[in-house]
Design a protein around this motif. Structure first.
Motif, PDB file in Angstrom:
ATOM      1  N   LYS A 141       0.855  -1.186   0.000  1.00 53.34           N
ATOM      2  CA  LYS A 141       0.000   0.000   0.000  1.00 53.34           C
ATOM      3  C   LYS A 141       0.892   1.237   0.000  1.00 53.34           C
ATOM      4  O   LYS A 141       1.946   1.261   0.616  1.00 53.34           O
ATOM      5  CB  LYS A 141      -0.900   0.010   1.236  1.00 53.34           C
ATOM      6  N   ASP A 142       0.461   2.247  -0.651  1.00 54.92           N
ATOM      7  CA  ASP A 142       1.262   3.467  -0.755  1.00 54.92           C
ATOM      8  C   ASP A 142       1.042   4.337   0.486  1.00 54.92           C
ATOM      9  O   ASP A 142       0.536   5.448   0.410  1.00 54.92           O
ATOM     10  CB  ASP A 142       0.884   4.220  -2.024  1.00 54.92           C
ATOM     11  N   ILE A 143       1.446   3.797   1.641  1.00 54.68           N
ATOM     12  CA  ILE A 143       1.320   4.494   2.918  1.00 54.68           C
ATOM     13  C   ILE A 143       2.614   4.286   3.710  1.00 54.68           C
ATOM     14  O   ILE A 143       3.452   3.461   3.357  1.00 54.68           O
ATOM     15  CB  ILE A 143       0.112   3.981   3.748  1.00 54.68           C
ATOM     16  N   TRP A 144       2.746   5.058   4.787  1.00 58.94           N
ATOM     17  CA  TRP A 144       3.883   4.885   5.678  1.00 58.94           C
ATOM     18  C   TRP A 144       3.465   4.004   6.856  1.00 58.94           C
ATOM     19  O   TRP A 144       2.381   4.157   7.394  1.00 58.94           O
ATOM     20  CB  TRP A 144       4.371   6.244   6.181  1.00 58.94           C
ATOM     21  N   ILE A 145       4.357   3.096   7.264  1.00 58.97           N
ATOM     22  CA  ILE A 145       4.055   2.227   8.395  1.00 58.97           C
ATOM     23  C   ILE A 145       5.140   2.374   9.461  1.00 58.97           C
ATOM     24  O   ILE A 145       6.285   2.713   9.170  1.00 58.97           O
ATOM     25  CB  ILE A 145       3.927   0.757   7.966  1.00 58.97           C
ATOM     26  N   ALA A 146       4.751   2.102  10.697  1.00 56.93           N
ATOM     27  CA  ALA A 146       5.657   2.267  11.832  1.00 56.93           C
ATOM     28  C   ALA A 146       6.628   1.087  11.933  1.00 56.93           C
ATOM     29  O   ALA A 146       6.253  -0.070  11.725  1.00 56.93           O
ATOM     30  CB  ALA A 146       4.852   2.384  13.119  1.00 56.93           C
ATOM     31  N   SER A 147       7.878   1.386  12.257  1.00 53.87           N
ATOM     32  CA  SER A 147       8.891   0.347  12.396  1.00 53.87           C
ATOM     33  C   SER A 147      10.009   0.840  13.309  1.00 53.87           C
ATOM     34  O   SER A 147      10.245   2.048  13.421  1.00 53.87           O
ATOM     35  CB  SER A 147       9.475  -0.007  11.019  1.00 53.87           C
ATOM     36  N   ASN A 148      10.669  -0.104  13.946  1.00 56.40           N
ATOM     37  CA  ASN A 148      11.870   0.236  14.706  1.00 56.40           C
ATOM     38  C   ASN A 148      12.858  -0.917  14.614  1.00 56.40           C
ATOM     39  O   ASN A 148      12.935  -1.761  15.507  1.00 56.40           O
ATOM     40  CB  ASN A 148      11.556   0.555  16.166  1.00 56.40           C
ATOM     41  N   PRO A 149      13.601  -1.003  13.513  1.00 54.56           N
ATOM     42  CA  PRO A 149      14.497  -2.140  13.295  1.00 54.56           C
ATOM     43  C   PRO A 149      15.624  -2.246  14.310  1.00 54.56           C
ATOM     44  O   PRO A 149      16.198  -3.320  14.474  1.00 54.56           O
ATOM     45  CB  PRO A 149      15.045  -1.881  11.887  1.00 54.56           C
ATOM     46  N   LYS A 150      15.940  -1.162  14.988  1.00 56.87           N
ATOM     47  CA  LYS A 150      17.012  -1.233  15.997  1.00 56.87           C
ATOM     48  C   LYS A 150      16.612  -2.145  17.150  1.00 56.87           C
ATOM     49  O   LYS A 150      17.452  -2.853  17.719  1.00 56.87           O
ATOM     50  CB  LYS A 150      17.345   0.168  16.505  1.00 56.87           C
ATOM     51  N   ILE A 151      15.328  -2.138  17.509  1.00 55.72           N
ATOM     52  CA  ILE A 151      14.846  -3.043  18.556  1.00 55.72           C
ATOM     53  C   ILE A 151      14.992  -4.490  18.103  1.00 55.72           C
ATOM     54  O   ILE A 151      15.456  -5.355  18.846  1.00 55.72           O
ATOM     55  CB  ILE A 151      13.381  -2.729  18.913  1.00 55.72           C
ATOM     56  N   HIS A 152      14.596  -4.744  16.851  1.00 57.48           N
ATOM     57  CA  HIS A 152      14.690  -6.104  16.320  1.00 57.48           C
ATOM     58  C   HIS A 152      16.145  -6.573  16.268  1.00 57.48           C
ATOM     59  O   HIS A 152      16.450  -7.719  16.646  1.00 57.48           O
ATOM     60  CB  HIS A 152      14.073  -6.154  14.927  1.00 57.48           C
ATOM     61  N   THR A 153      17.029  -5.707  15.807  1.00 58.08           N
ATOM     62  CA  THR A 153      18.446  -6.070  15.740  1.00 58.08           C
ATOM     63  C   THR A 153      18.988  -6.412  17.116  1.00 58.08           C
ATOM     64  O   THR A 153      19.701  -7.408  17.300  1.00 58.08           O
ATOM     65  CB  THR A 153      19.262  -4.917  15.128  1.00 58.08           C
ATOM     66  N   GLN A 154      18.633  -5.609  18.114  1.00 57.64           N
ATOM     67  CA  GLN A 154      19.098  -5.874  19.478  1.00 57.64           C
ATOM     68  C   GLN A 154      18.575  -7.209  19.986  1.00 57.64           C
ATOM     69  O   GLN A 154      19.331  -8.000  20.579  1.00 57.64           O
ATOM     70  CB  GLN A 154      18.634  -4.749  20.411  1.00 57.64           C
ATOM     71  N   ASN A 155      17.279  -7.483  19.761  1.00 56.41           N
ATOM     72  CA  ASN A 155      16.696  -8.750  20.215  1.00 56.41           C
ATOM     73  C   ASN A 155      17.383  -9.946  19.559  1.00 56.41           C
ATOM     74  O   ASN A 155      17.668 -10.963  20.208  1.00 56.41           O
ATOM     75  CB  ASN A 155      15.203  -8.790  19.899  1.00 56.41           C
ATOM     76  N   MET A 156      17.665  -9.826  18.276  1.00 56.28           N
ATOM     77  CA  MET A 156      18.267 -10.944  17.545  1.00 56.28           C
ATOM     78  C   MET A 156      19.721 -11.169  17.954  1.00 56.28           C
ATOM     79  O   MET A 156      20.190 -12.313  18.025  1.00 56.28           O
ATOM     80  CB  MET A 156      18.181 -10.671  16.038  1.00 56.28           C
ATOM     81  N   ARG A 157      20.437 -10.103  18.237  1.00 53.80           N
ATOM     82  CA  ARG A 157      21.862 -10.251  18.574  1.00 53.80           C
ATOM     83  C   ARG A 157      22.070 -10.802  19.977  1.00 53.80           C
ATOM     84  O   ARG A 157      23.176 -11.169  20.345  1.00 53.80           O
ATOM     85  CB  ARG A 157      22.572  -8.906  18.404  1.00 53.80           C
TER      86      ARG A 157
END
Length: 285
Positions: A141-157
């Motif tokens: 969809k041509d919209i903006w969505i919320a994200s915070n990849p830094k949280i995901h990176t921290q959880n995965m590491r």
């Protein structure tokens, strides 16, 4: 080639893991993106995200994802995502680029040798003058969505080495079986897997597929706390198909596991695992 299931999984992990050389190339290409884009945009942040950072990328099938955080008022306010994507692409017009959809809209920067680079435009969002999250282009969809990849990176590491290896194995299985699931989705399924993974990867593979089947029965919430789901991209057909494939894989992997305890050699088990995971799983012998 290997004679035992344990050795075959150890070799399998080596076959699908990326080298240090690729990590160095990824760093160099990230710097190149900074040099190219910093001349044209007011960049607030630019940083890599994705499987290369979390040590769960698989060899020959990974790309560098870069978040390009731009000044909101200058480039994003009152603009549709596609407008910004086209603007970034135009800036790189002298290079081989295209706008693509893979989890999110991005500008893919193609190199003569892998890995390629996906540039994901983003803006910062604040709440009471405090940073809250980033907005990135949506998938379909041509919209903006919320994200915070830094949280995901921290959880995965924070995951153990063995759990990261298990994720690599599942990503290779996904690639061998139609690539219905995104890398981000697999990561989040793994974050919900509570067992402590050890070197007995064959056993955890059996358990993890049962875990996947249970998780896929319901939406999986994105752990960044922004109200989205990690599996929103799956339509009904894709969800049904991947559940069938997982169900078949559960039968195969448990059969392979039971064969390990027979009085025979482990050839049958290794052949079954190779059927599940593809040509990069070692042959018996």
């Amino acid at each position: 080639m290997a004679y035992t299931v344990q050795d075959s999984f150890n070799e399998f992990v080596q076959n699908i893991s990326i080298s240090c050389d690729l990590s160095n190339i990824a760093e160099d290409r990230t710097k190149l993106m900074v040099d190219l884009l910093d001349k044209k945009f007011e960049i607030l942040e630019i940083f890599p995200v994705g499987s290369l950072l979390t040590y769960t990328a698989i060899k020959d099938h990974t790309e560098i994802d870069i978040m390009l955080v731009l000044h909101y008022s200058k480039y994003i306010k009152n603009k549709a995502p596609i407008d910004l994507l086209q603007k970034v692409k135009k800036t790189l017009s002298s290079y081989h680029t295209k706008i693509t959809k893979k989890n999110t809209h991005a500008i893919k920067f193609n190199f003569q040798t892998p890995p390629n680079v996906n540039i994901i435009p983003a803006s910062r969002v604040s709440d009471n003058n405090l940073f809250s999250h980033y907005n990135i282009p949506s998938t379909d969809k041509d919209i903006w969505i919320a994200s915070n990849p830094k949280i995901h990176t921290q959880n995965m590491r924070e995951l153990s080495v063995y759990k990261s290896q298990l994720i690599q194995i599942i990503k290779e299985w996904n690639r061998h079986n139609g690539s219905y699931l995104t890398s981000f989705h697999i990561d989040n399924i793994a974050l919900l897997y509570e067992d402590e993974v050890n070197s007995d990867l064959a056993w955890h593979v059996c358990k993890f597929f049962k875990h996947m089947l249970e998780v896929l029965e319901n939406p999986i919430h994105n752990p960044n706390g922004l109200g989205s789901n990690a599996d929103d991209y799956l339509d009904n057909y894709s969800r049904t198909e991947i559940i069938k494939i997982i169900d078949d894989t559960i039968t195969l992997t448990y059969n392979a596991w039971y064969e390990v305890y027979s009085d025979k050699d482990q050839k049958i088990s290794i052949e079954i695992y190779r059927e599940c995971f593809g040509e990069r799983f070692p042959k018996y012998g």
